[in-house]
Design a protein around this motif. Structure first.
Motif, PDB file in Angstrom:
ATOM      1  N   THR A 196       4.674   2.335 -11.411  1.00  0.00           N
ATOM      2  CA  THR A 196       4.167   3.686 -11.658  1.00  0.00           C
ATOM      3  C   THR A 196       2.713   3.743 -11.215  1.00  0.00           C
ATOM      4  O   THR A 196       1.917   2.876 -11.572  1.00  0.00           O
ATOM      5  CB  THR A 196       4.283   4.048 -13.155  1.00  0.00           C
ATOM      6  N   PHE A 197       2.379   4.773 -10.444  1.00  0.00           N
ATOM      7  CA  PHE A 197       1.036   4.927  -9.910  1.00  0.00           C
ATOM      8  C   PHE A 197       0.515   6.294 -10.331  1.00  0.00           C
ATOM      9  O   PHE A 197       1.225   7.295 -10.222  1.00  0.00           O
ATOM     10  CB  PHE A 197       1.058   4.793  -8.381  1.00  0.00           C
ATOM     11  N   ALA A 245      -3.519  17.336  -1.587  1.00  0.00           N
ATOM     12  CA  ALA A 245      -4.254  16.268  -2.259  1.00  0.00           C
ATOM     13  C   ALA A 245      -3.464  14.984  -2.046  1.00  0.00           C
ATOM     14  O   ALA A 245      -2.240  14.985  -2.117  1.00  0.00           O
ATOM     15  CB  ALA A 245      -4.399  16.567  -3.738  1.00  0.00           C
ATOM     16  N   SER A 246      -4.160  13.887  -1.752  1.00  0.00           N
ATOM     17  CA  SER A 246      -3.454  12.617  -1.577  1.00  0.00           C
ATOM     18  C   SER A 246      -4.302  11.471  -2.117  1.00  0.00           C
ATOM     19  O   SER A 246      -5.509  11.592  -2.275  1.00  0.00           O
ATOM     20  CB  SER A 246      -3.108  12.377  -0.108  1.00  0.00           C
ATOM     21  N   SER A 247      -3.618  10.370  -2.401  1.00  0.00           N
ATOM     22  CA  SER A 247      -4.259   9.166  -2.928  1.00  0.00           C
ATOM     23  C   SER A 247      -3.627   7.957  -2.267  1.00  0.00           C
ATOM     24  O   SER A 247      -2.477   7.999  -1.846  1.00  0.00           O
ATOM     25  CB  SER A 247      -4.045   9.064  -4.441  1.00  0.00           C
ATOM     26  N   SER A 248      -4.372   6.867  -2.225  1.00  0.00           N
ATOM     27  CA  SER A 248      -3.849   5.597  -1.732  1.00  0.00           C
ATOM     28  C   SER A 248      -3.923   4.566  -2.845  1.00  0.00           C
ATOM     29  O   SER A 248      -4.880   4.545  -3.626  1.00  0.00           O
ATOM     30  CB  SER A 248      -4.663   5.094  -0.535  1.00  0.00           C
ATOM     31  N   GLU A 284       0.858  -1.186   0.000  1.00  0.00           N
ATOM     32  CA  GLU A 284       0.000   0.000   0.000  1.00  0.00           C
ATOM     33  C   GLU A 284       0.889   1.230   0.000  1.00  0.00           C
ATOM     34  O   GLU A 284       1.900   1.284   0.690  1.00  0.00           O
ATOM     35  CB  GLU A 284      -0.920   0.020   1.212  1.00  0.00           C
ATOM     36  N   ILE A 285       0.503   2.187  -0.807  1.00  0.00           N
ATOM     37  CA  ILE A 285       1.223   3.448  -0.909  1.00  0.00           C
ATOM     38  C   ILE A 285       0.235   4.572  -0.675  1.00  0.00           C
ATOM     39  O   ILE A 285      -0.880   4.550  -1.209  1.00  0.00           O
ATOM     40  CB  ILE A 285       1.853   3.619  -2.309  1.00  0.00           C
ATOM     41  N   ILE A 342       5.394  10.609   0.186  1.00  0.00           N
ATOM     42  CA  ILE A 342       5.062   9.234  -0.170  1.00  0.00           C
ATOM     43  C   ILE A 342       5.368   8.348   1.032  1.00  0.00           C
ATOM     44  O   ILE A 342       6.443   8.427   1.610  1.00  0.00           O
ATOM     45  CB  ILE A 342       5.872   8.762  -1.394  1.00  0.00           C
ATOM     46  N   GLU A 343       4.402   7.509   1.406  1.00  0.00           N
ATOM     47  CA  GLU A 343       4.583   6.524   2.469  1.00  0.00           C
ATOM     48  C   GLU A 343       4.267   5.161   1.880  1.00  0.00           C
ATOM     49  O   GLU A 343       3.279   5.007   1.164  1.00  0.00           O
ATOM     50  CB  GLU A 343       3.637   6.810   3.632  1.00  0.00           C
ATOM     51  N   TRP A 344       5.113   4.156   2.158  1.00  0.00           N
ATOM     52  CA  TRP A 344       4.866   2.827   1.624  1.00  0.00           C
ATOM     53  C   TRP A 344       5.351   1.758   2.587  1.00  0.00           C
ATOM     54  O   TRP A 344       6.193   2.002   3.444  1.00  0.00           O
ATOM     55  CB  TRP A 344       5.487   2.660   0.238  1.00  0.00           C
ATOM     56  N   ASP A 345       4.771   0.606   2.456  1.00  0.00           N
ATOM     57  CA  ASP A 345       5.132  -0.568   3.238  1.00  0.00           C
ATOM     58  C   ASP A 345       4.972  -0.328   4.740  1.00  0.00           C
ATOM     59  O   ASP A 345       5.610  -0.992   5.543  1.00  0.00           O
ATOM     60  CB  ASP A 345       6.563  -1.008   2.902  1.00  0.00           C
TER      61      ASP A 345
END
Length: 144
Positions: A104-105, A89-92, A77-78, A128-131
């Motif tokens: 690429t997202f 603005a943000s997206s998951s 999940e990112i 960006i946050e991931w894992d």
């Protein structure tokens, strides 16, 4: 006469569709593990409103190995977004080993031009946050 109508109709459809609009402002940049692009294009308001809108096309690309984005359970999940003086603005994005075929997202949304008063001189911060345990923050600037 019927034959003429068949020739004119596709030509009119092609002319009405036109090509893709070129972005009014494009921001780009990269951090240690990610690169990002934000393209903003002014679009006409719909028939119900005369309000002007700006399409935000936000793209992030992981520069490492795709498998590094997956957790122990082969899912990932990112959460990614950007901050400007006017807001955030943000997206998951959620994925697994089967659906992760390109690191690429992309996210696209239309926002009111009144609340997205960003100019070509502004710098935008990307986060960006991931894992669940990794994060990166960097700036993107107008491309020339």
């Amino acid at each position: 006469m019927r034959r003429l109508g068949l020739v004119i109709t596709p030509a009119l459809l092609l002319a009405a569709c036109g090509g893709e609009e070129e972005a009014d402002v494009t921001y780009s940049g990269e951090g240690e593990q990610w690169e990002a692009t934000l393209e903003m294009t002014e679009v006409s308001g719909n028939n119900d409103s005369d309000q002007s809108m700006v399409e935000h096309a936000f793209t992030i690309t992981y520069q490492g190995e795709e498998t590094d984005l997956l957790g122990d359970d082969d899912t990932g999940e990112i959460t990614a977004g950007y901050l400007s003086e006017d807001g955030e603005a943000s997206s998951s994005f959620e994925f697994n080993r089967q659906t992760l075929n390109d690191p690429t997202f992309e996210d696209s949304r239309n926002l009111s031009a009144e609340i997205t008063d960003v100019t070509a001189e502004d710098t935008i911060e990307v986060f960006i946050e991931w894992d669940g345990e990794n994060e990166e923050t960097f700036e993107i600037k107008p491309s020339e």
